[in-house]
Design a protein around this motif. Structure first.
Motif, mmCIF file in Angstrom:
data_model
loop_
_atom_site.group_PDB
_atom_site.id
_atom_site.type_symbol
_atom_site.label_atom_id
_atom_site.label_comp_id
_atom_site.label_asym_id
_atom_site.label_seq_id
_atom_site.Cartn_x
_atom_site.Cartn_y
_atom_site.Cartn_z
ATOM 1 N N UNK A 124 -5.777 -16.183 -9.253
ATOM 2 C CA UNK A 124 -6.279 -14.884 -8.810
ATOM 3 C C UNK A 124 -5.670 -14.545 -7.456
ATOM 4 N N UNK A 125 -5.748 -13.254 -7.097
ATOM 5 C CA UNK A 125 -5.283 -12.776 -5.795
ATOM 6 C C UNK A 125 -6.429 -12.014 -5.137
ATOM 7 N N UNK A 126 -6.770 -12.389 -3.911
ATOM 8 C CA UNK A 126 -7.805 -11.696 -3.156
ATOM 9 C C UNK A 126 -7.203 -10.519 -2.401
ATOM 10 N N UNK A 127 -7.998 -9.440 -2.285
ATOM 11 C CA UNK A 127 -7.572 -8.245 -1.546
ATOM 12 C C UNK A 127 -8.599 -8.022 -0.439
ATOM 13 N N UNK A 128 -8.423 -8.675 0.713
ATOM 14 C CA UNK A 128 -9.447 -8.623 1.755
ATOM 15 C C UNK A 128 -9.650 -7.239 2.368
ATOM 16 N N UNK A 129 -8.688 -6.333 2.182
ATOM 17 C CA UNK A 129 -8.834 -4.988 2.753
ATOM 18 C C UNK A 129 -9.898 -4.169 2.036
ATOM 19 N N UNK A 130 -10.291 -4.576 0.834
ATOM 20 C CA UNK A 130 -11.275 -3.823 0.059
ATOM 21 C C UNK A 130 -12.630 -4.532 0.103
ATOM 22 N N UNK A 131 -13.705 -3.729 0.092
ATOM 23 C CA UNK A 131 -15.062 -4.283 0.090
ATOM 24 C C UNK A 131 -15.522 -4.627 -1.318
ATOM 25 N N UNK A 132 -15.105 -3.835 -2.297
ATOM 26 C CA UNK A 132 -15.469 -4.077 -3.690
ATOM 27 C C UNK A 132 -14.216 -4.094 -4.551
ATOM 28 N N UNK A 133 -14.340 -4.657 -5.748
ATOM 29 C CA UNK A 133 -13.196 -4.752 -6.655
ATOM 30 C C UNK A 133 -11.998 -5.355 -5.927
ATOM 31 N N UNK A 134 -12.280 -6.432 -5.223
ATOM 32 C CA UNK A 134 -11.274 -6.987 -4.310
ATOM 33 C C UNK A 134 -10.672 -8.317 -4.767
ATOM 34 N N UNK A 139 -7.862 6.732 2.212
ATOM 35 C CA UNK A 139 -8.298 5.400 2.561
ATOM 36 C C UNK A 139 -7.800 4.367 1.572
ATOM 37 N N UNK A 140 -8.043 3.101 1.890
ATOM 38 C CA UNK A 140 -7.593 2.012 1.032
ATOM 39 C C UNK A 140 -8.501 1.866 -0.187
ATOM 40 N N UNK A 141 -7.877 1.803 -1.344
ATOM 41 C CA UNK A 141 -8.599 1.632 -2.604
ATOM 42 C C UNK A 141 -7.642 1.014 -3.609
ATOM 43 N N UNK A 142 -8.158 0.666 -4.782
ATOM 44 C CA UNK A 142 -7.272 0.129 -5.816
ATOM 45 C C UNK A 142 -6.235 1.155 -6.226
ATOM 46 N N UNK A 180 0.828 -1.208 0.000
ATOM 47 C CA UNK A 180 0.000 0.000 0.000
ATOM 48 C C UNK A 180 0.860 1.255 0.000
ATOM 49 N N UNK A 181 0.359 2.278 -0.707
ATOM 50 C CA UNK A 181 0.946 3.613 -0.648
ATOM 51 C C UNK A 181 0.420 4.277 0.621
#
Length: 370
Positions: free
Chosen positions: A178-188, A133-136, A124-125
């Motif tokens: 695939x790779x899951x991004x659990x920190x995000x609610x959508x587009x994860x 906040x956390x986003x793509x 993360x940046x």
């Protein structure tokens, strides 16, 4: 290229790759830039039977079957693991494959004890996360994730140097794609696009450092790259790399074929002595690979160019060989001293020529380091 100390293969051979792509009418798997036949031709060079209007120079010297098996693996859904001793050209073959298939060989993760899961997934940046906040947008994809999103080849160097946690993270990537991004609610979820694969390399001398799990092994096709022992093939590799060095440094220096023969014979002698040794103390620490031969020759050429005559001498070559291979003191020096007295000296008396200078140059170098 003049602004790069070392240009990646897709830039170094860009004109050649462009031409091959323009004449390639073969079937291409997924997002490949070249067909499998053209990938093989780019790496191994063209022959008259290929019927091309121009010659394609060979860039990797080895058995054709290794290259073909590697290409077939990458056209499937399995990863490719190139394994072998140090200096056998594993990384160079991986780079050439990625350059020919994807025109991008720079999506690389270097395996070390400090490599973490973030290096093969994402990080993360921090400043963007604090601000928005956390986003793509605030996510930093790893080279492997970038390869997944682009449907291209990712590379993992020295896989067995990384910890088991990092190796295990590759299992889901290679199996689920695939790779899951659990920190995000959508587009994860980041899904791999067709054409994605991983080329990993492993040093066979690192066995026991971080052994691969059986689960990870099942997701790779293994291609074992042997040490080059054929003198003709080894001479081609050494000459090819040396000519590149001379061009890069704009050096006009004569490379006598007889000196190349002396170098090849010396390494063959030292390998034979290492294979018959009964303990590690009786073996040089060096792997005595083709890559180390190239390093010895490059060192001798640069030394001769900057501090010597206009031609490479046997004395300079011997000094470079001793300086490069004497890594342990006194063990390696004792092995080299034994070789010079037991092999080089009799060969000098019998054949003379370059072996005379090689004898005196080696003796001087050993005496200096002792």
């Amino acid at each position: 290229m003049s602004d790069m100390l070392r240009a990646p293969a897709e830039i170094k051979y860009a004109e050649e790759l462009d031409w091959l792509e323009s004449v390639d009418d073969g079937p291409k798997p997924f997002s490949w830039r070249l067909s499998p036949k053209m990938v093989r031709l780019f790496i191994l060079g063209s022959e008259r039977a290929d019927g091309l209007d121009r010659e394609i120079s060979p860039k990797w010297f080895g058995d054709r079957s290794f290259v073909e098996r590697s290409i077939v693996t990458l056209a499937s859904d399995r990863g490719l693991l190139l394994i072998g001793d140090p200096g056998t050209g594993k990384s160079w073959l991986a780079e050439l494959l990625a350059a020919a298939i994807s025109r991008n060989s720079t999506l690389v993760v270097q395996g070390t004890a400090g490599t973490t899961e973030d290096h093969i997934k994402y990080s993360w940046n921090v400043s963007m996360v604090i601000a928005k906040g956390q986003s793509r947008a605030s996510m930093i994809p790893s080279p492997i994730m970038t390869a997944m999103e682009g449907g291209v080849i990712g590379r993992f160097e020295e896989l067995t140097r990384s910890t088991s946690d990092v190796q295990d993270a590759l299992i889901s990537i290679l199996s689920e794609k695939y790779v899951s991004i659990p920190e995000l609610d959508t587009d994860n979820i980041v899904f791999a696009k067709p054409g994605f694969s991983i080329i990993a390399t492993a040093n066979s001398r690192d066995r026991g450092v971080n052994d691969l799990s059986s689960a990870l092994k099942r997701r790779f096709n293994f291609v074992r790259i042997p040490v080059v022992t054929n003198k003709k093939s080894e001479a081609e590799i050494v000459r090819f790399r040396t000519e590149e060095l001379l061009r890069r440094h704009d050096i006009e220096l004569e490379l006598p074929p007889t000196l190349l023969d002396v170098l090849l014979q010396s390494f063959a002698d030292l390998r034979a002595a290492a294979s018959s040794a009964s303990s590690d103390d009786e073996r040089l620490e060096s792997a005595l690979s083709t890559a180390e031969q190239i390093g010895v020759l490059e060192d001798a050429i640069l030394h001769s160019n900057f501090f010597g005559a206009s031609a490479l001498t046997a004395e300079a070559l011997a000094g470079s060989l001793v300086g490069s291979l004497a890594r342990r003191s006194p063990e390696d020096l004792a092995i080299l001293n034994k070789y010079w007295h037991g092999v080089v000296e009799p060969r000098s008396r019998e054949h003379g020529g370059e072996w005379d200078g090689f004898l005196s140059g080696g003796r001087k170098a050993i005496e200096t380091l002792s």
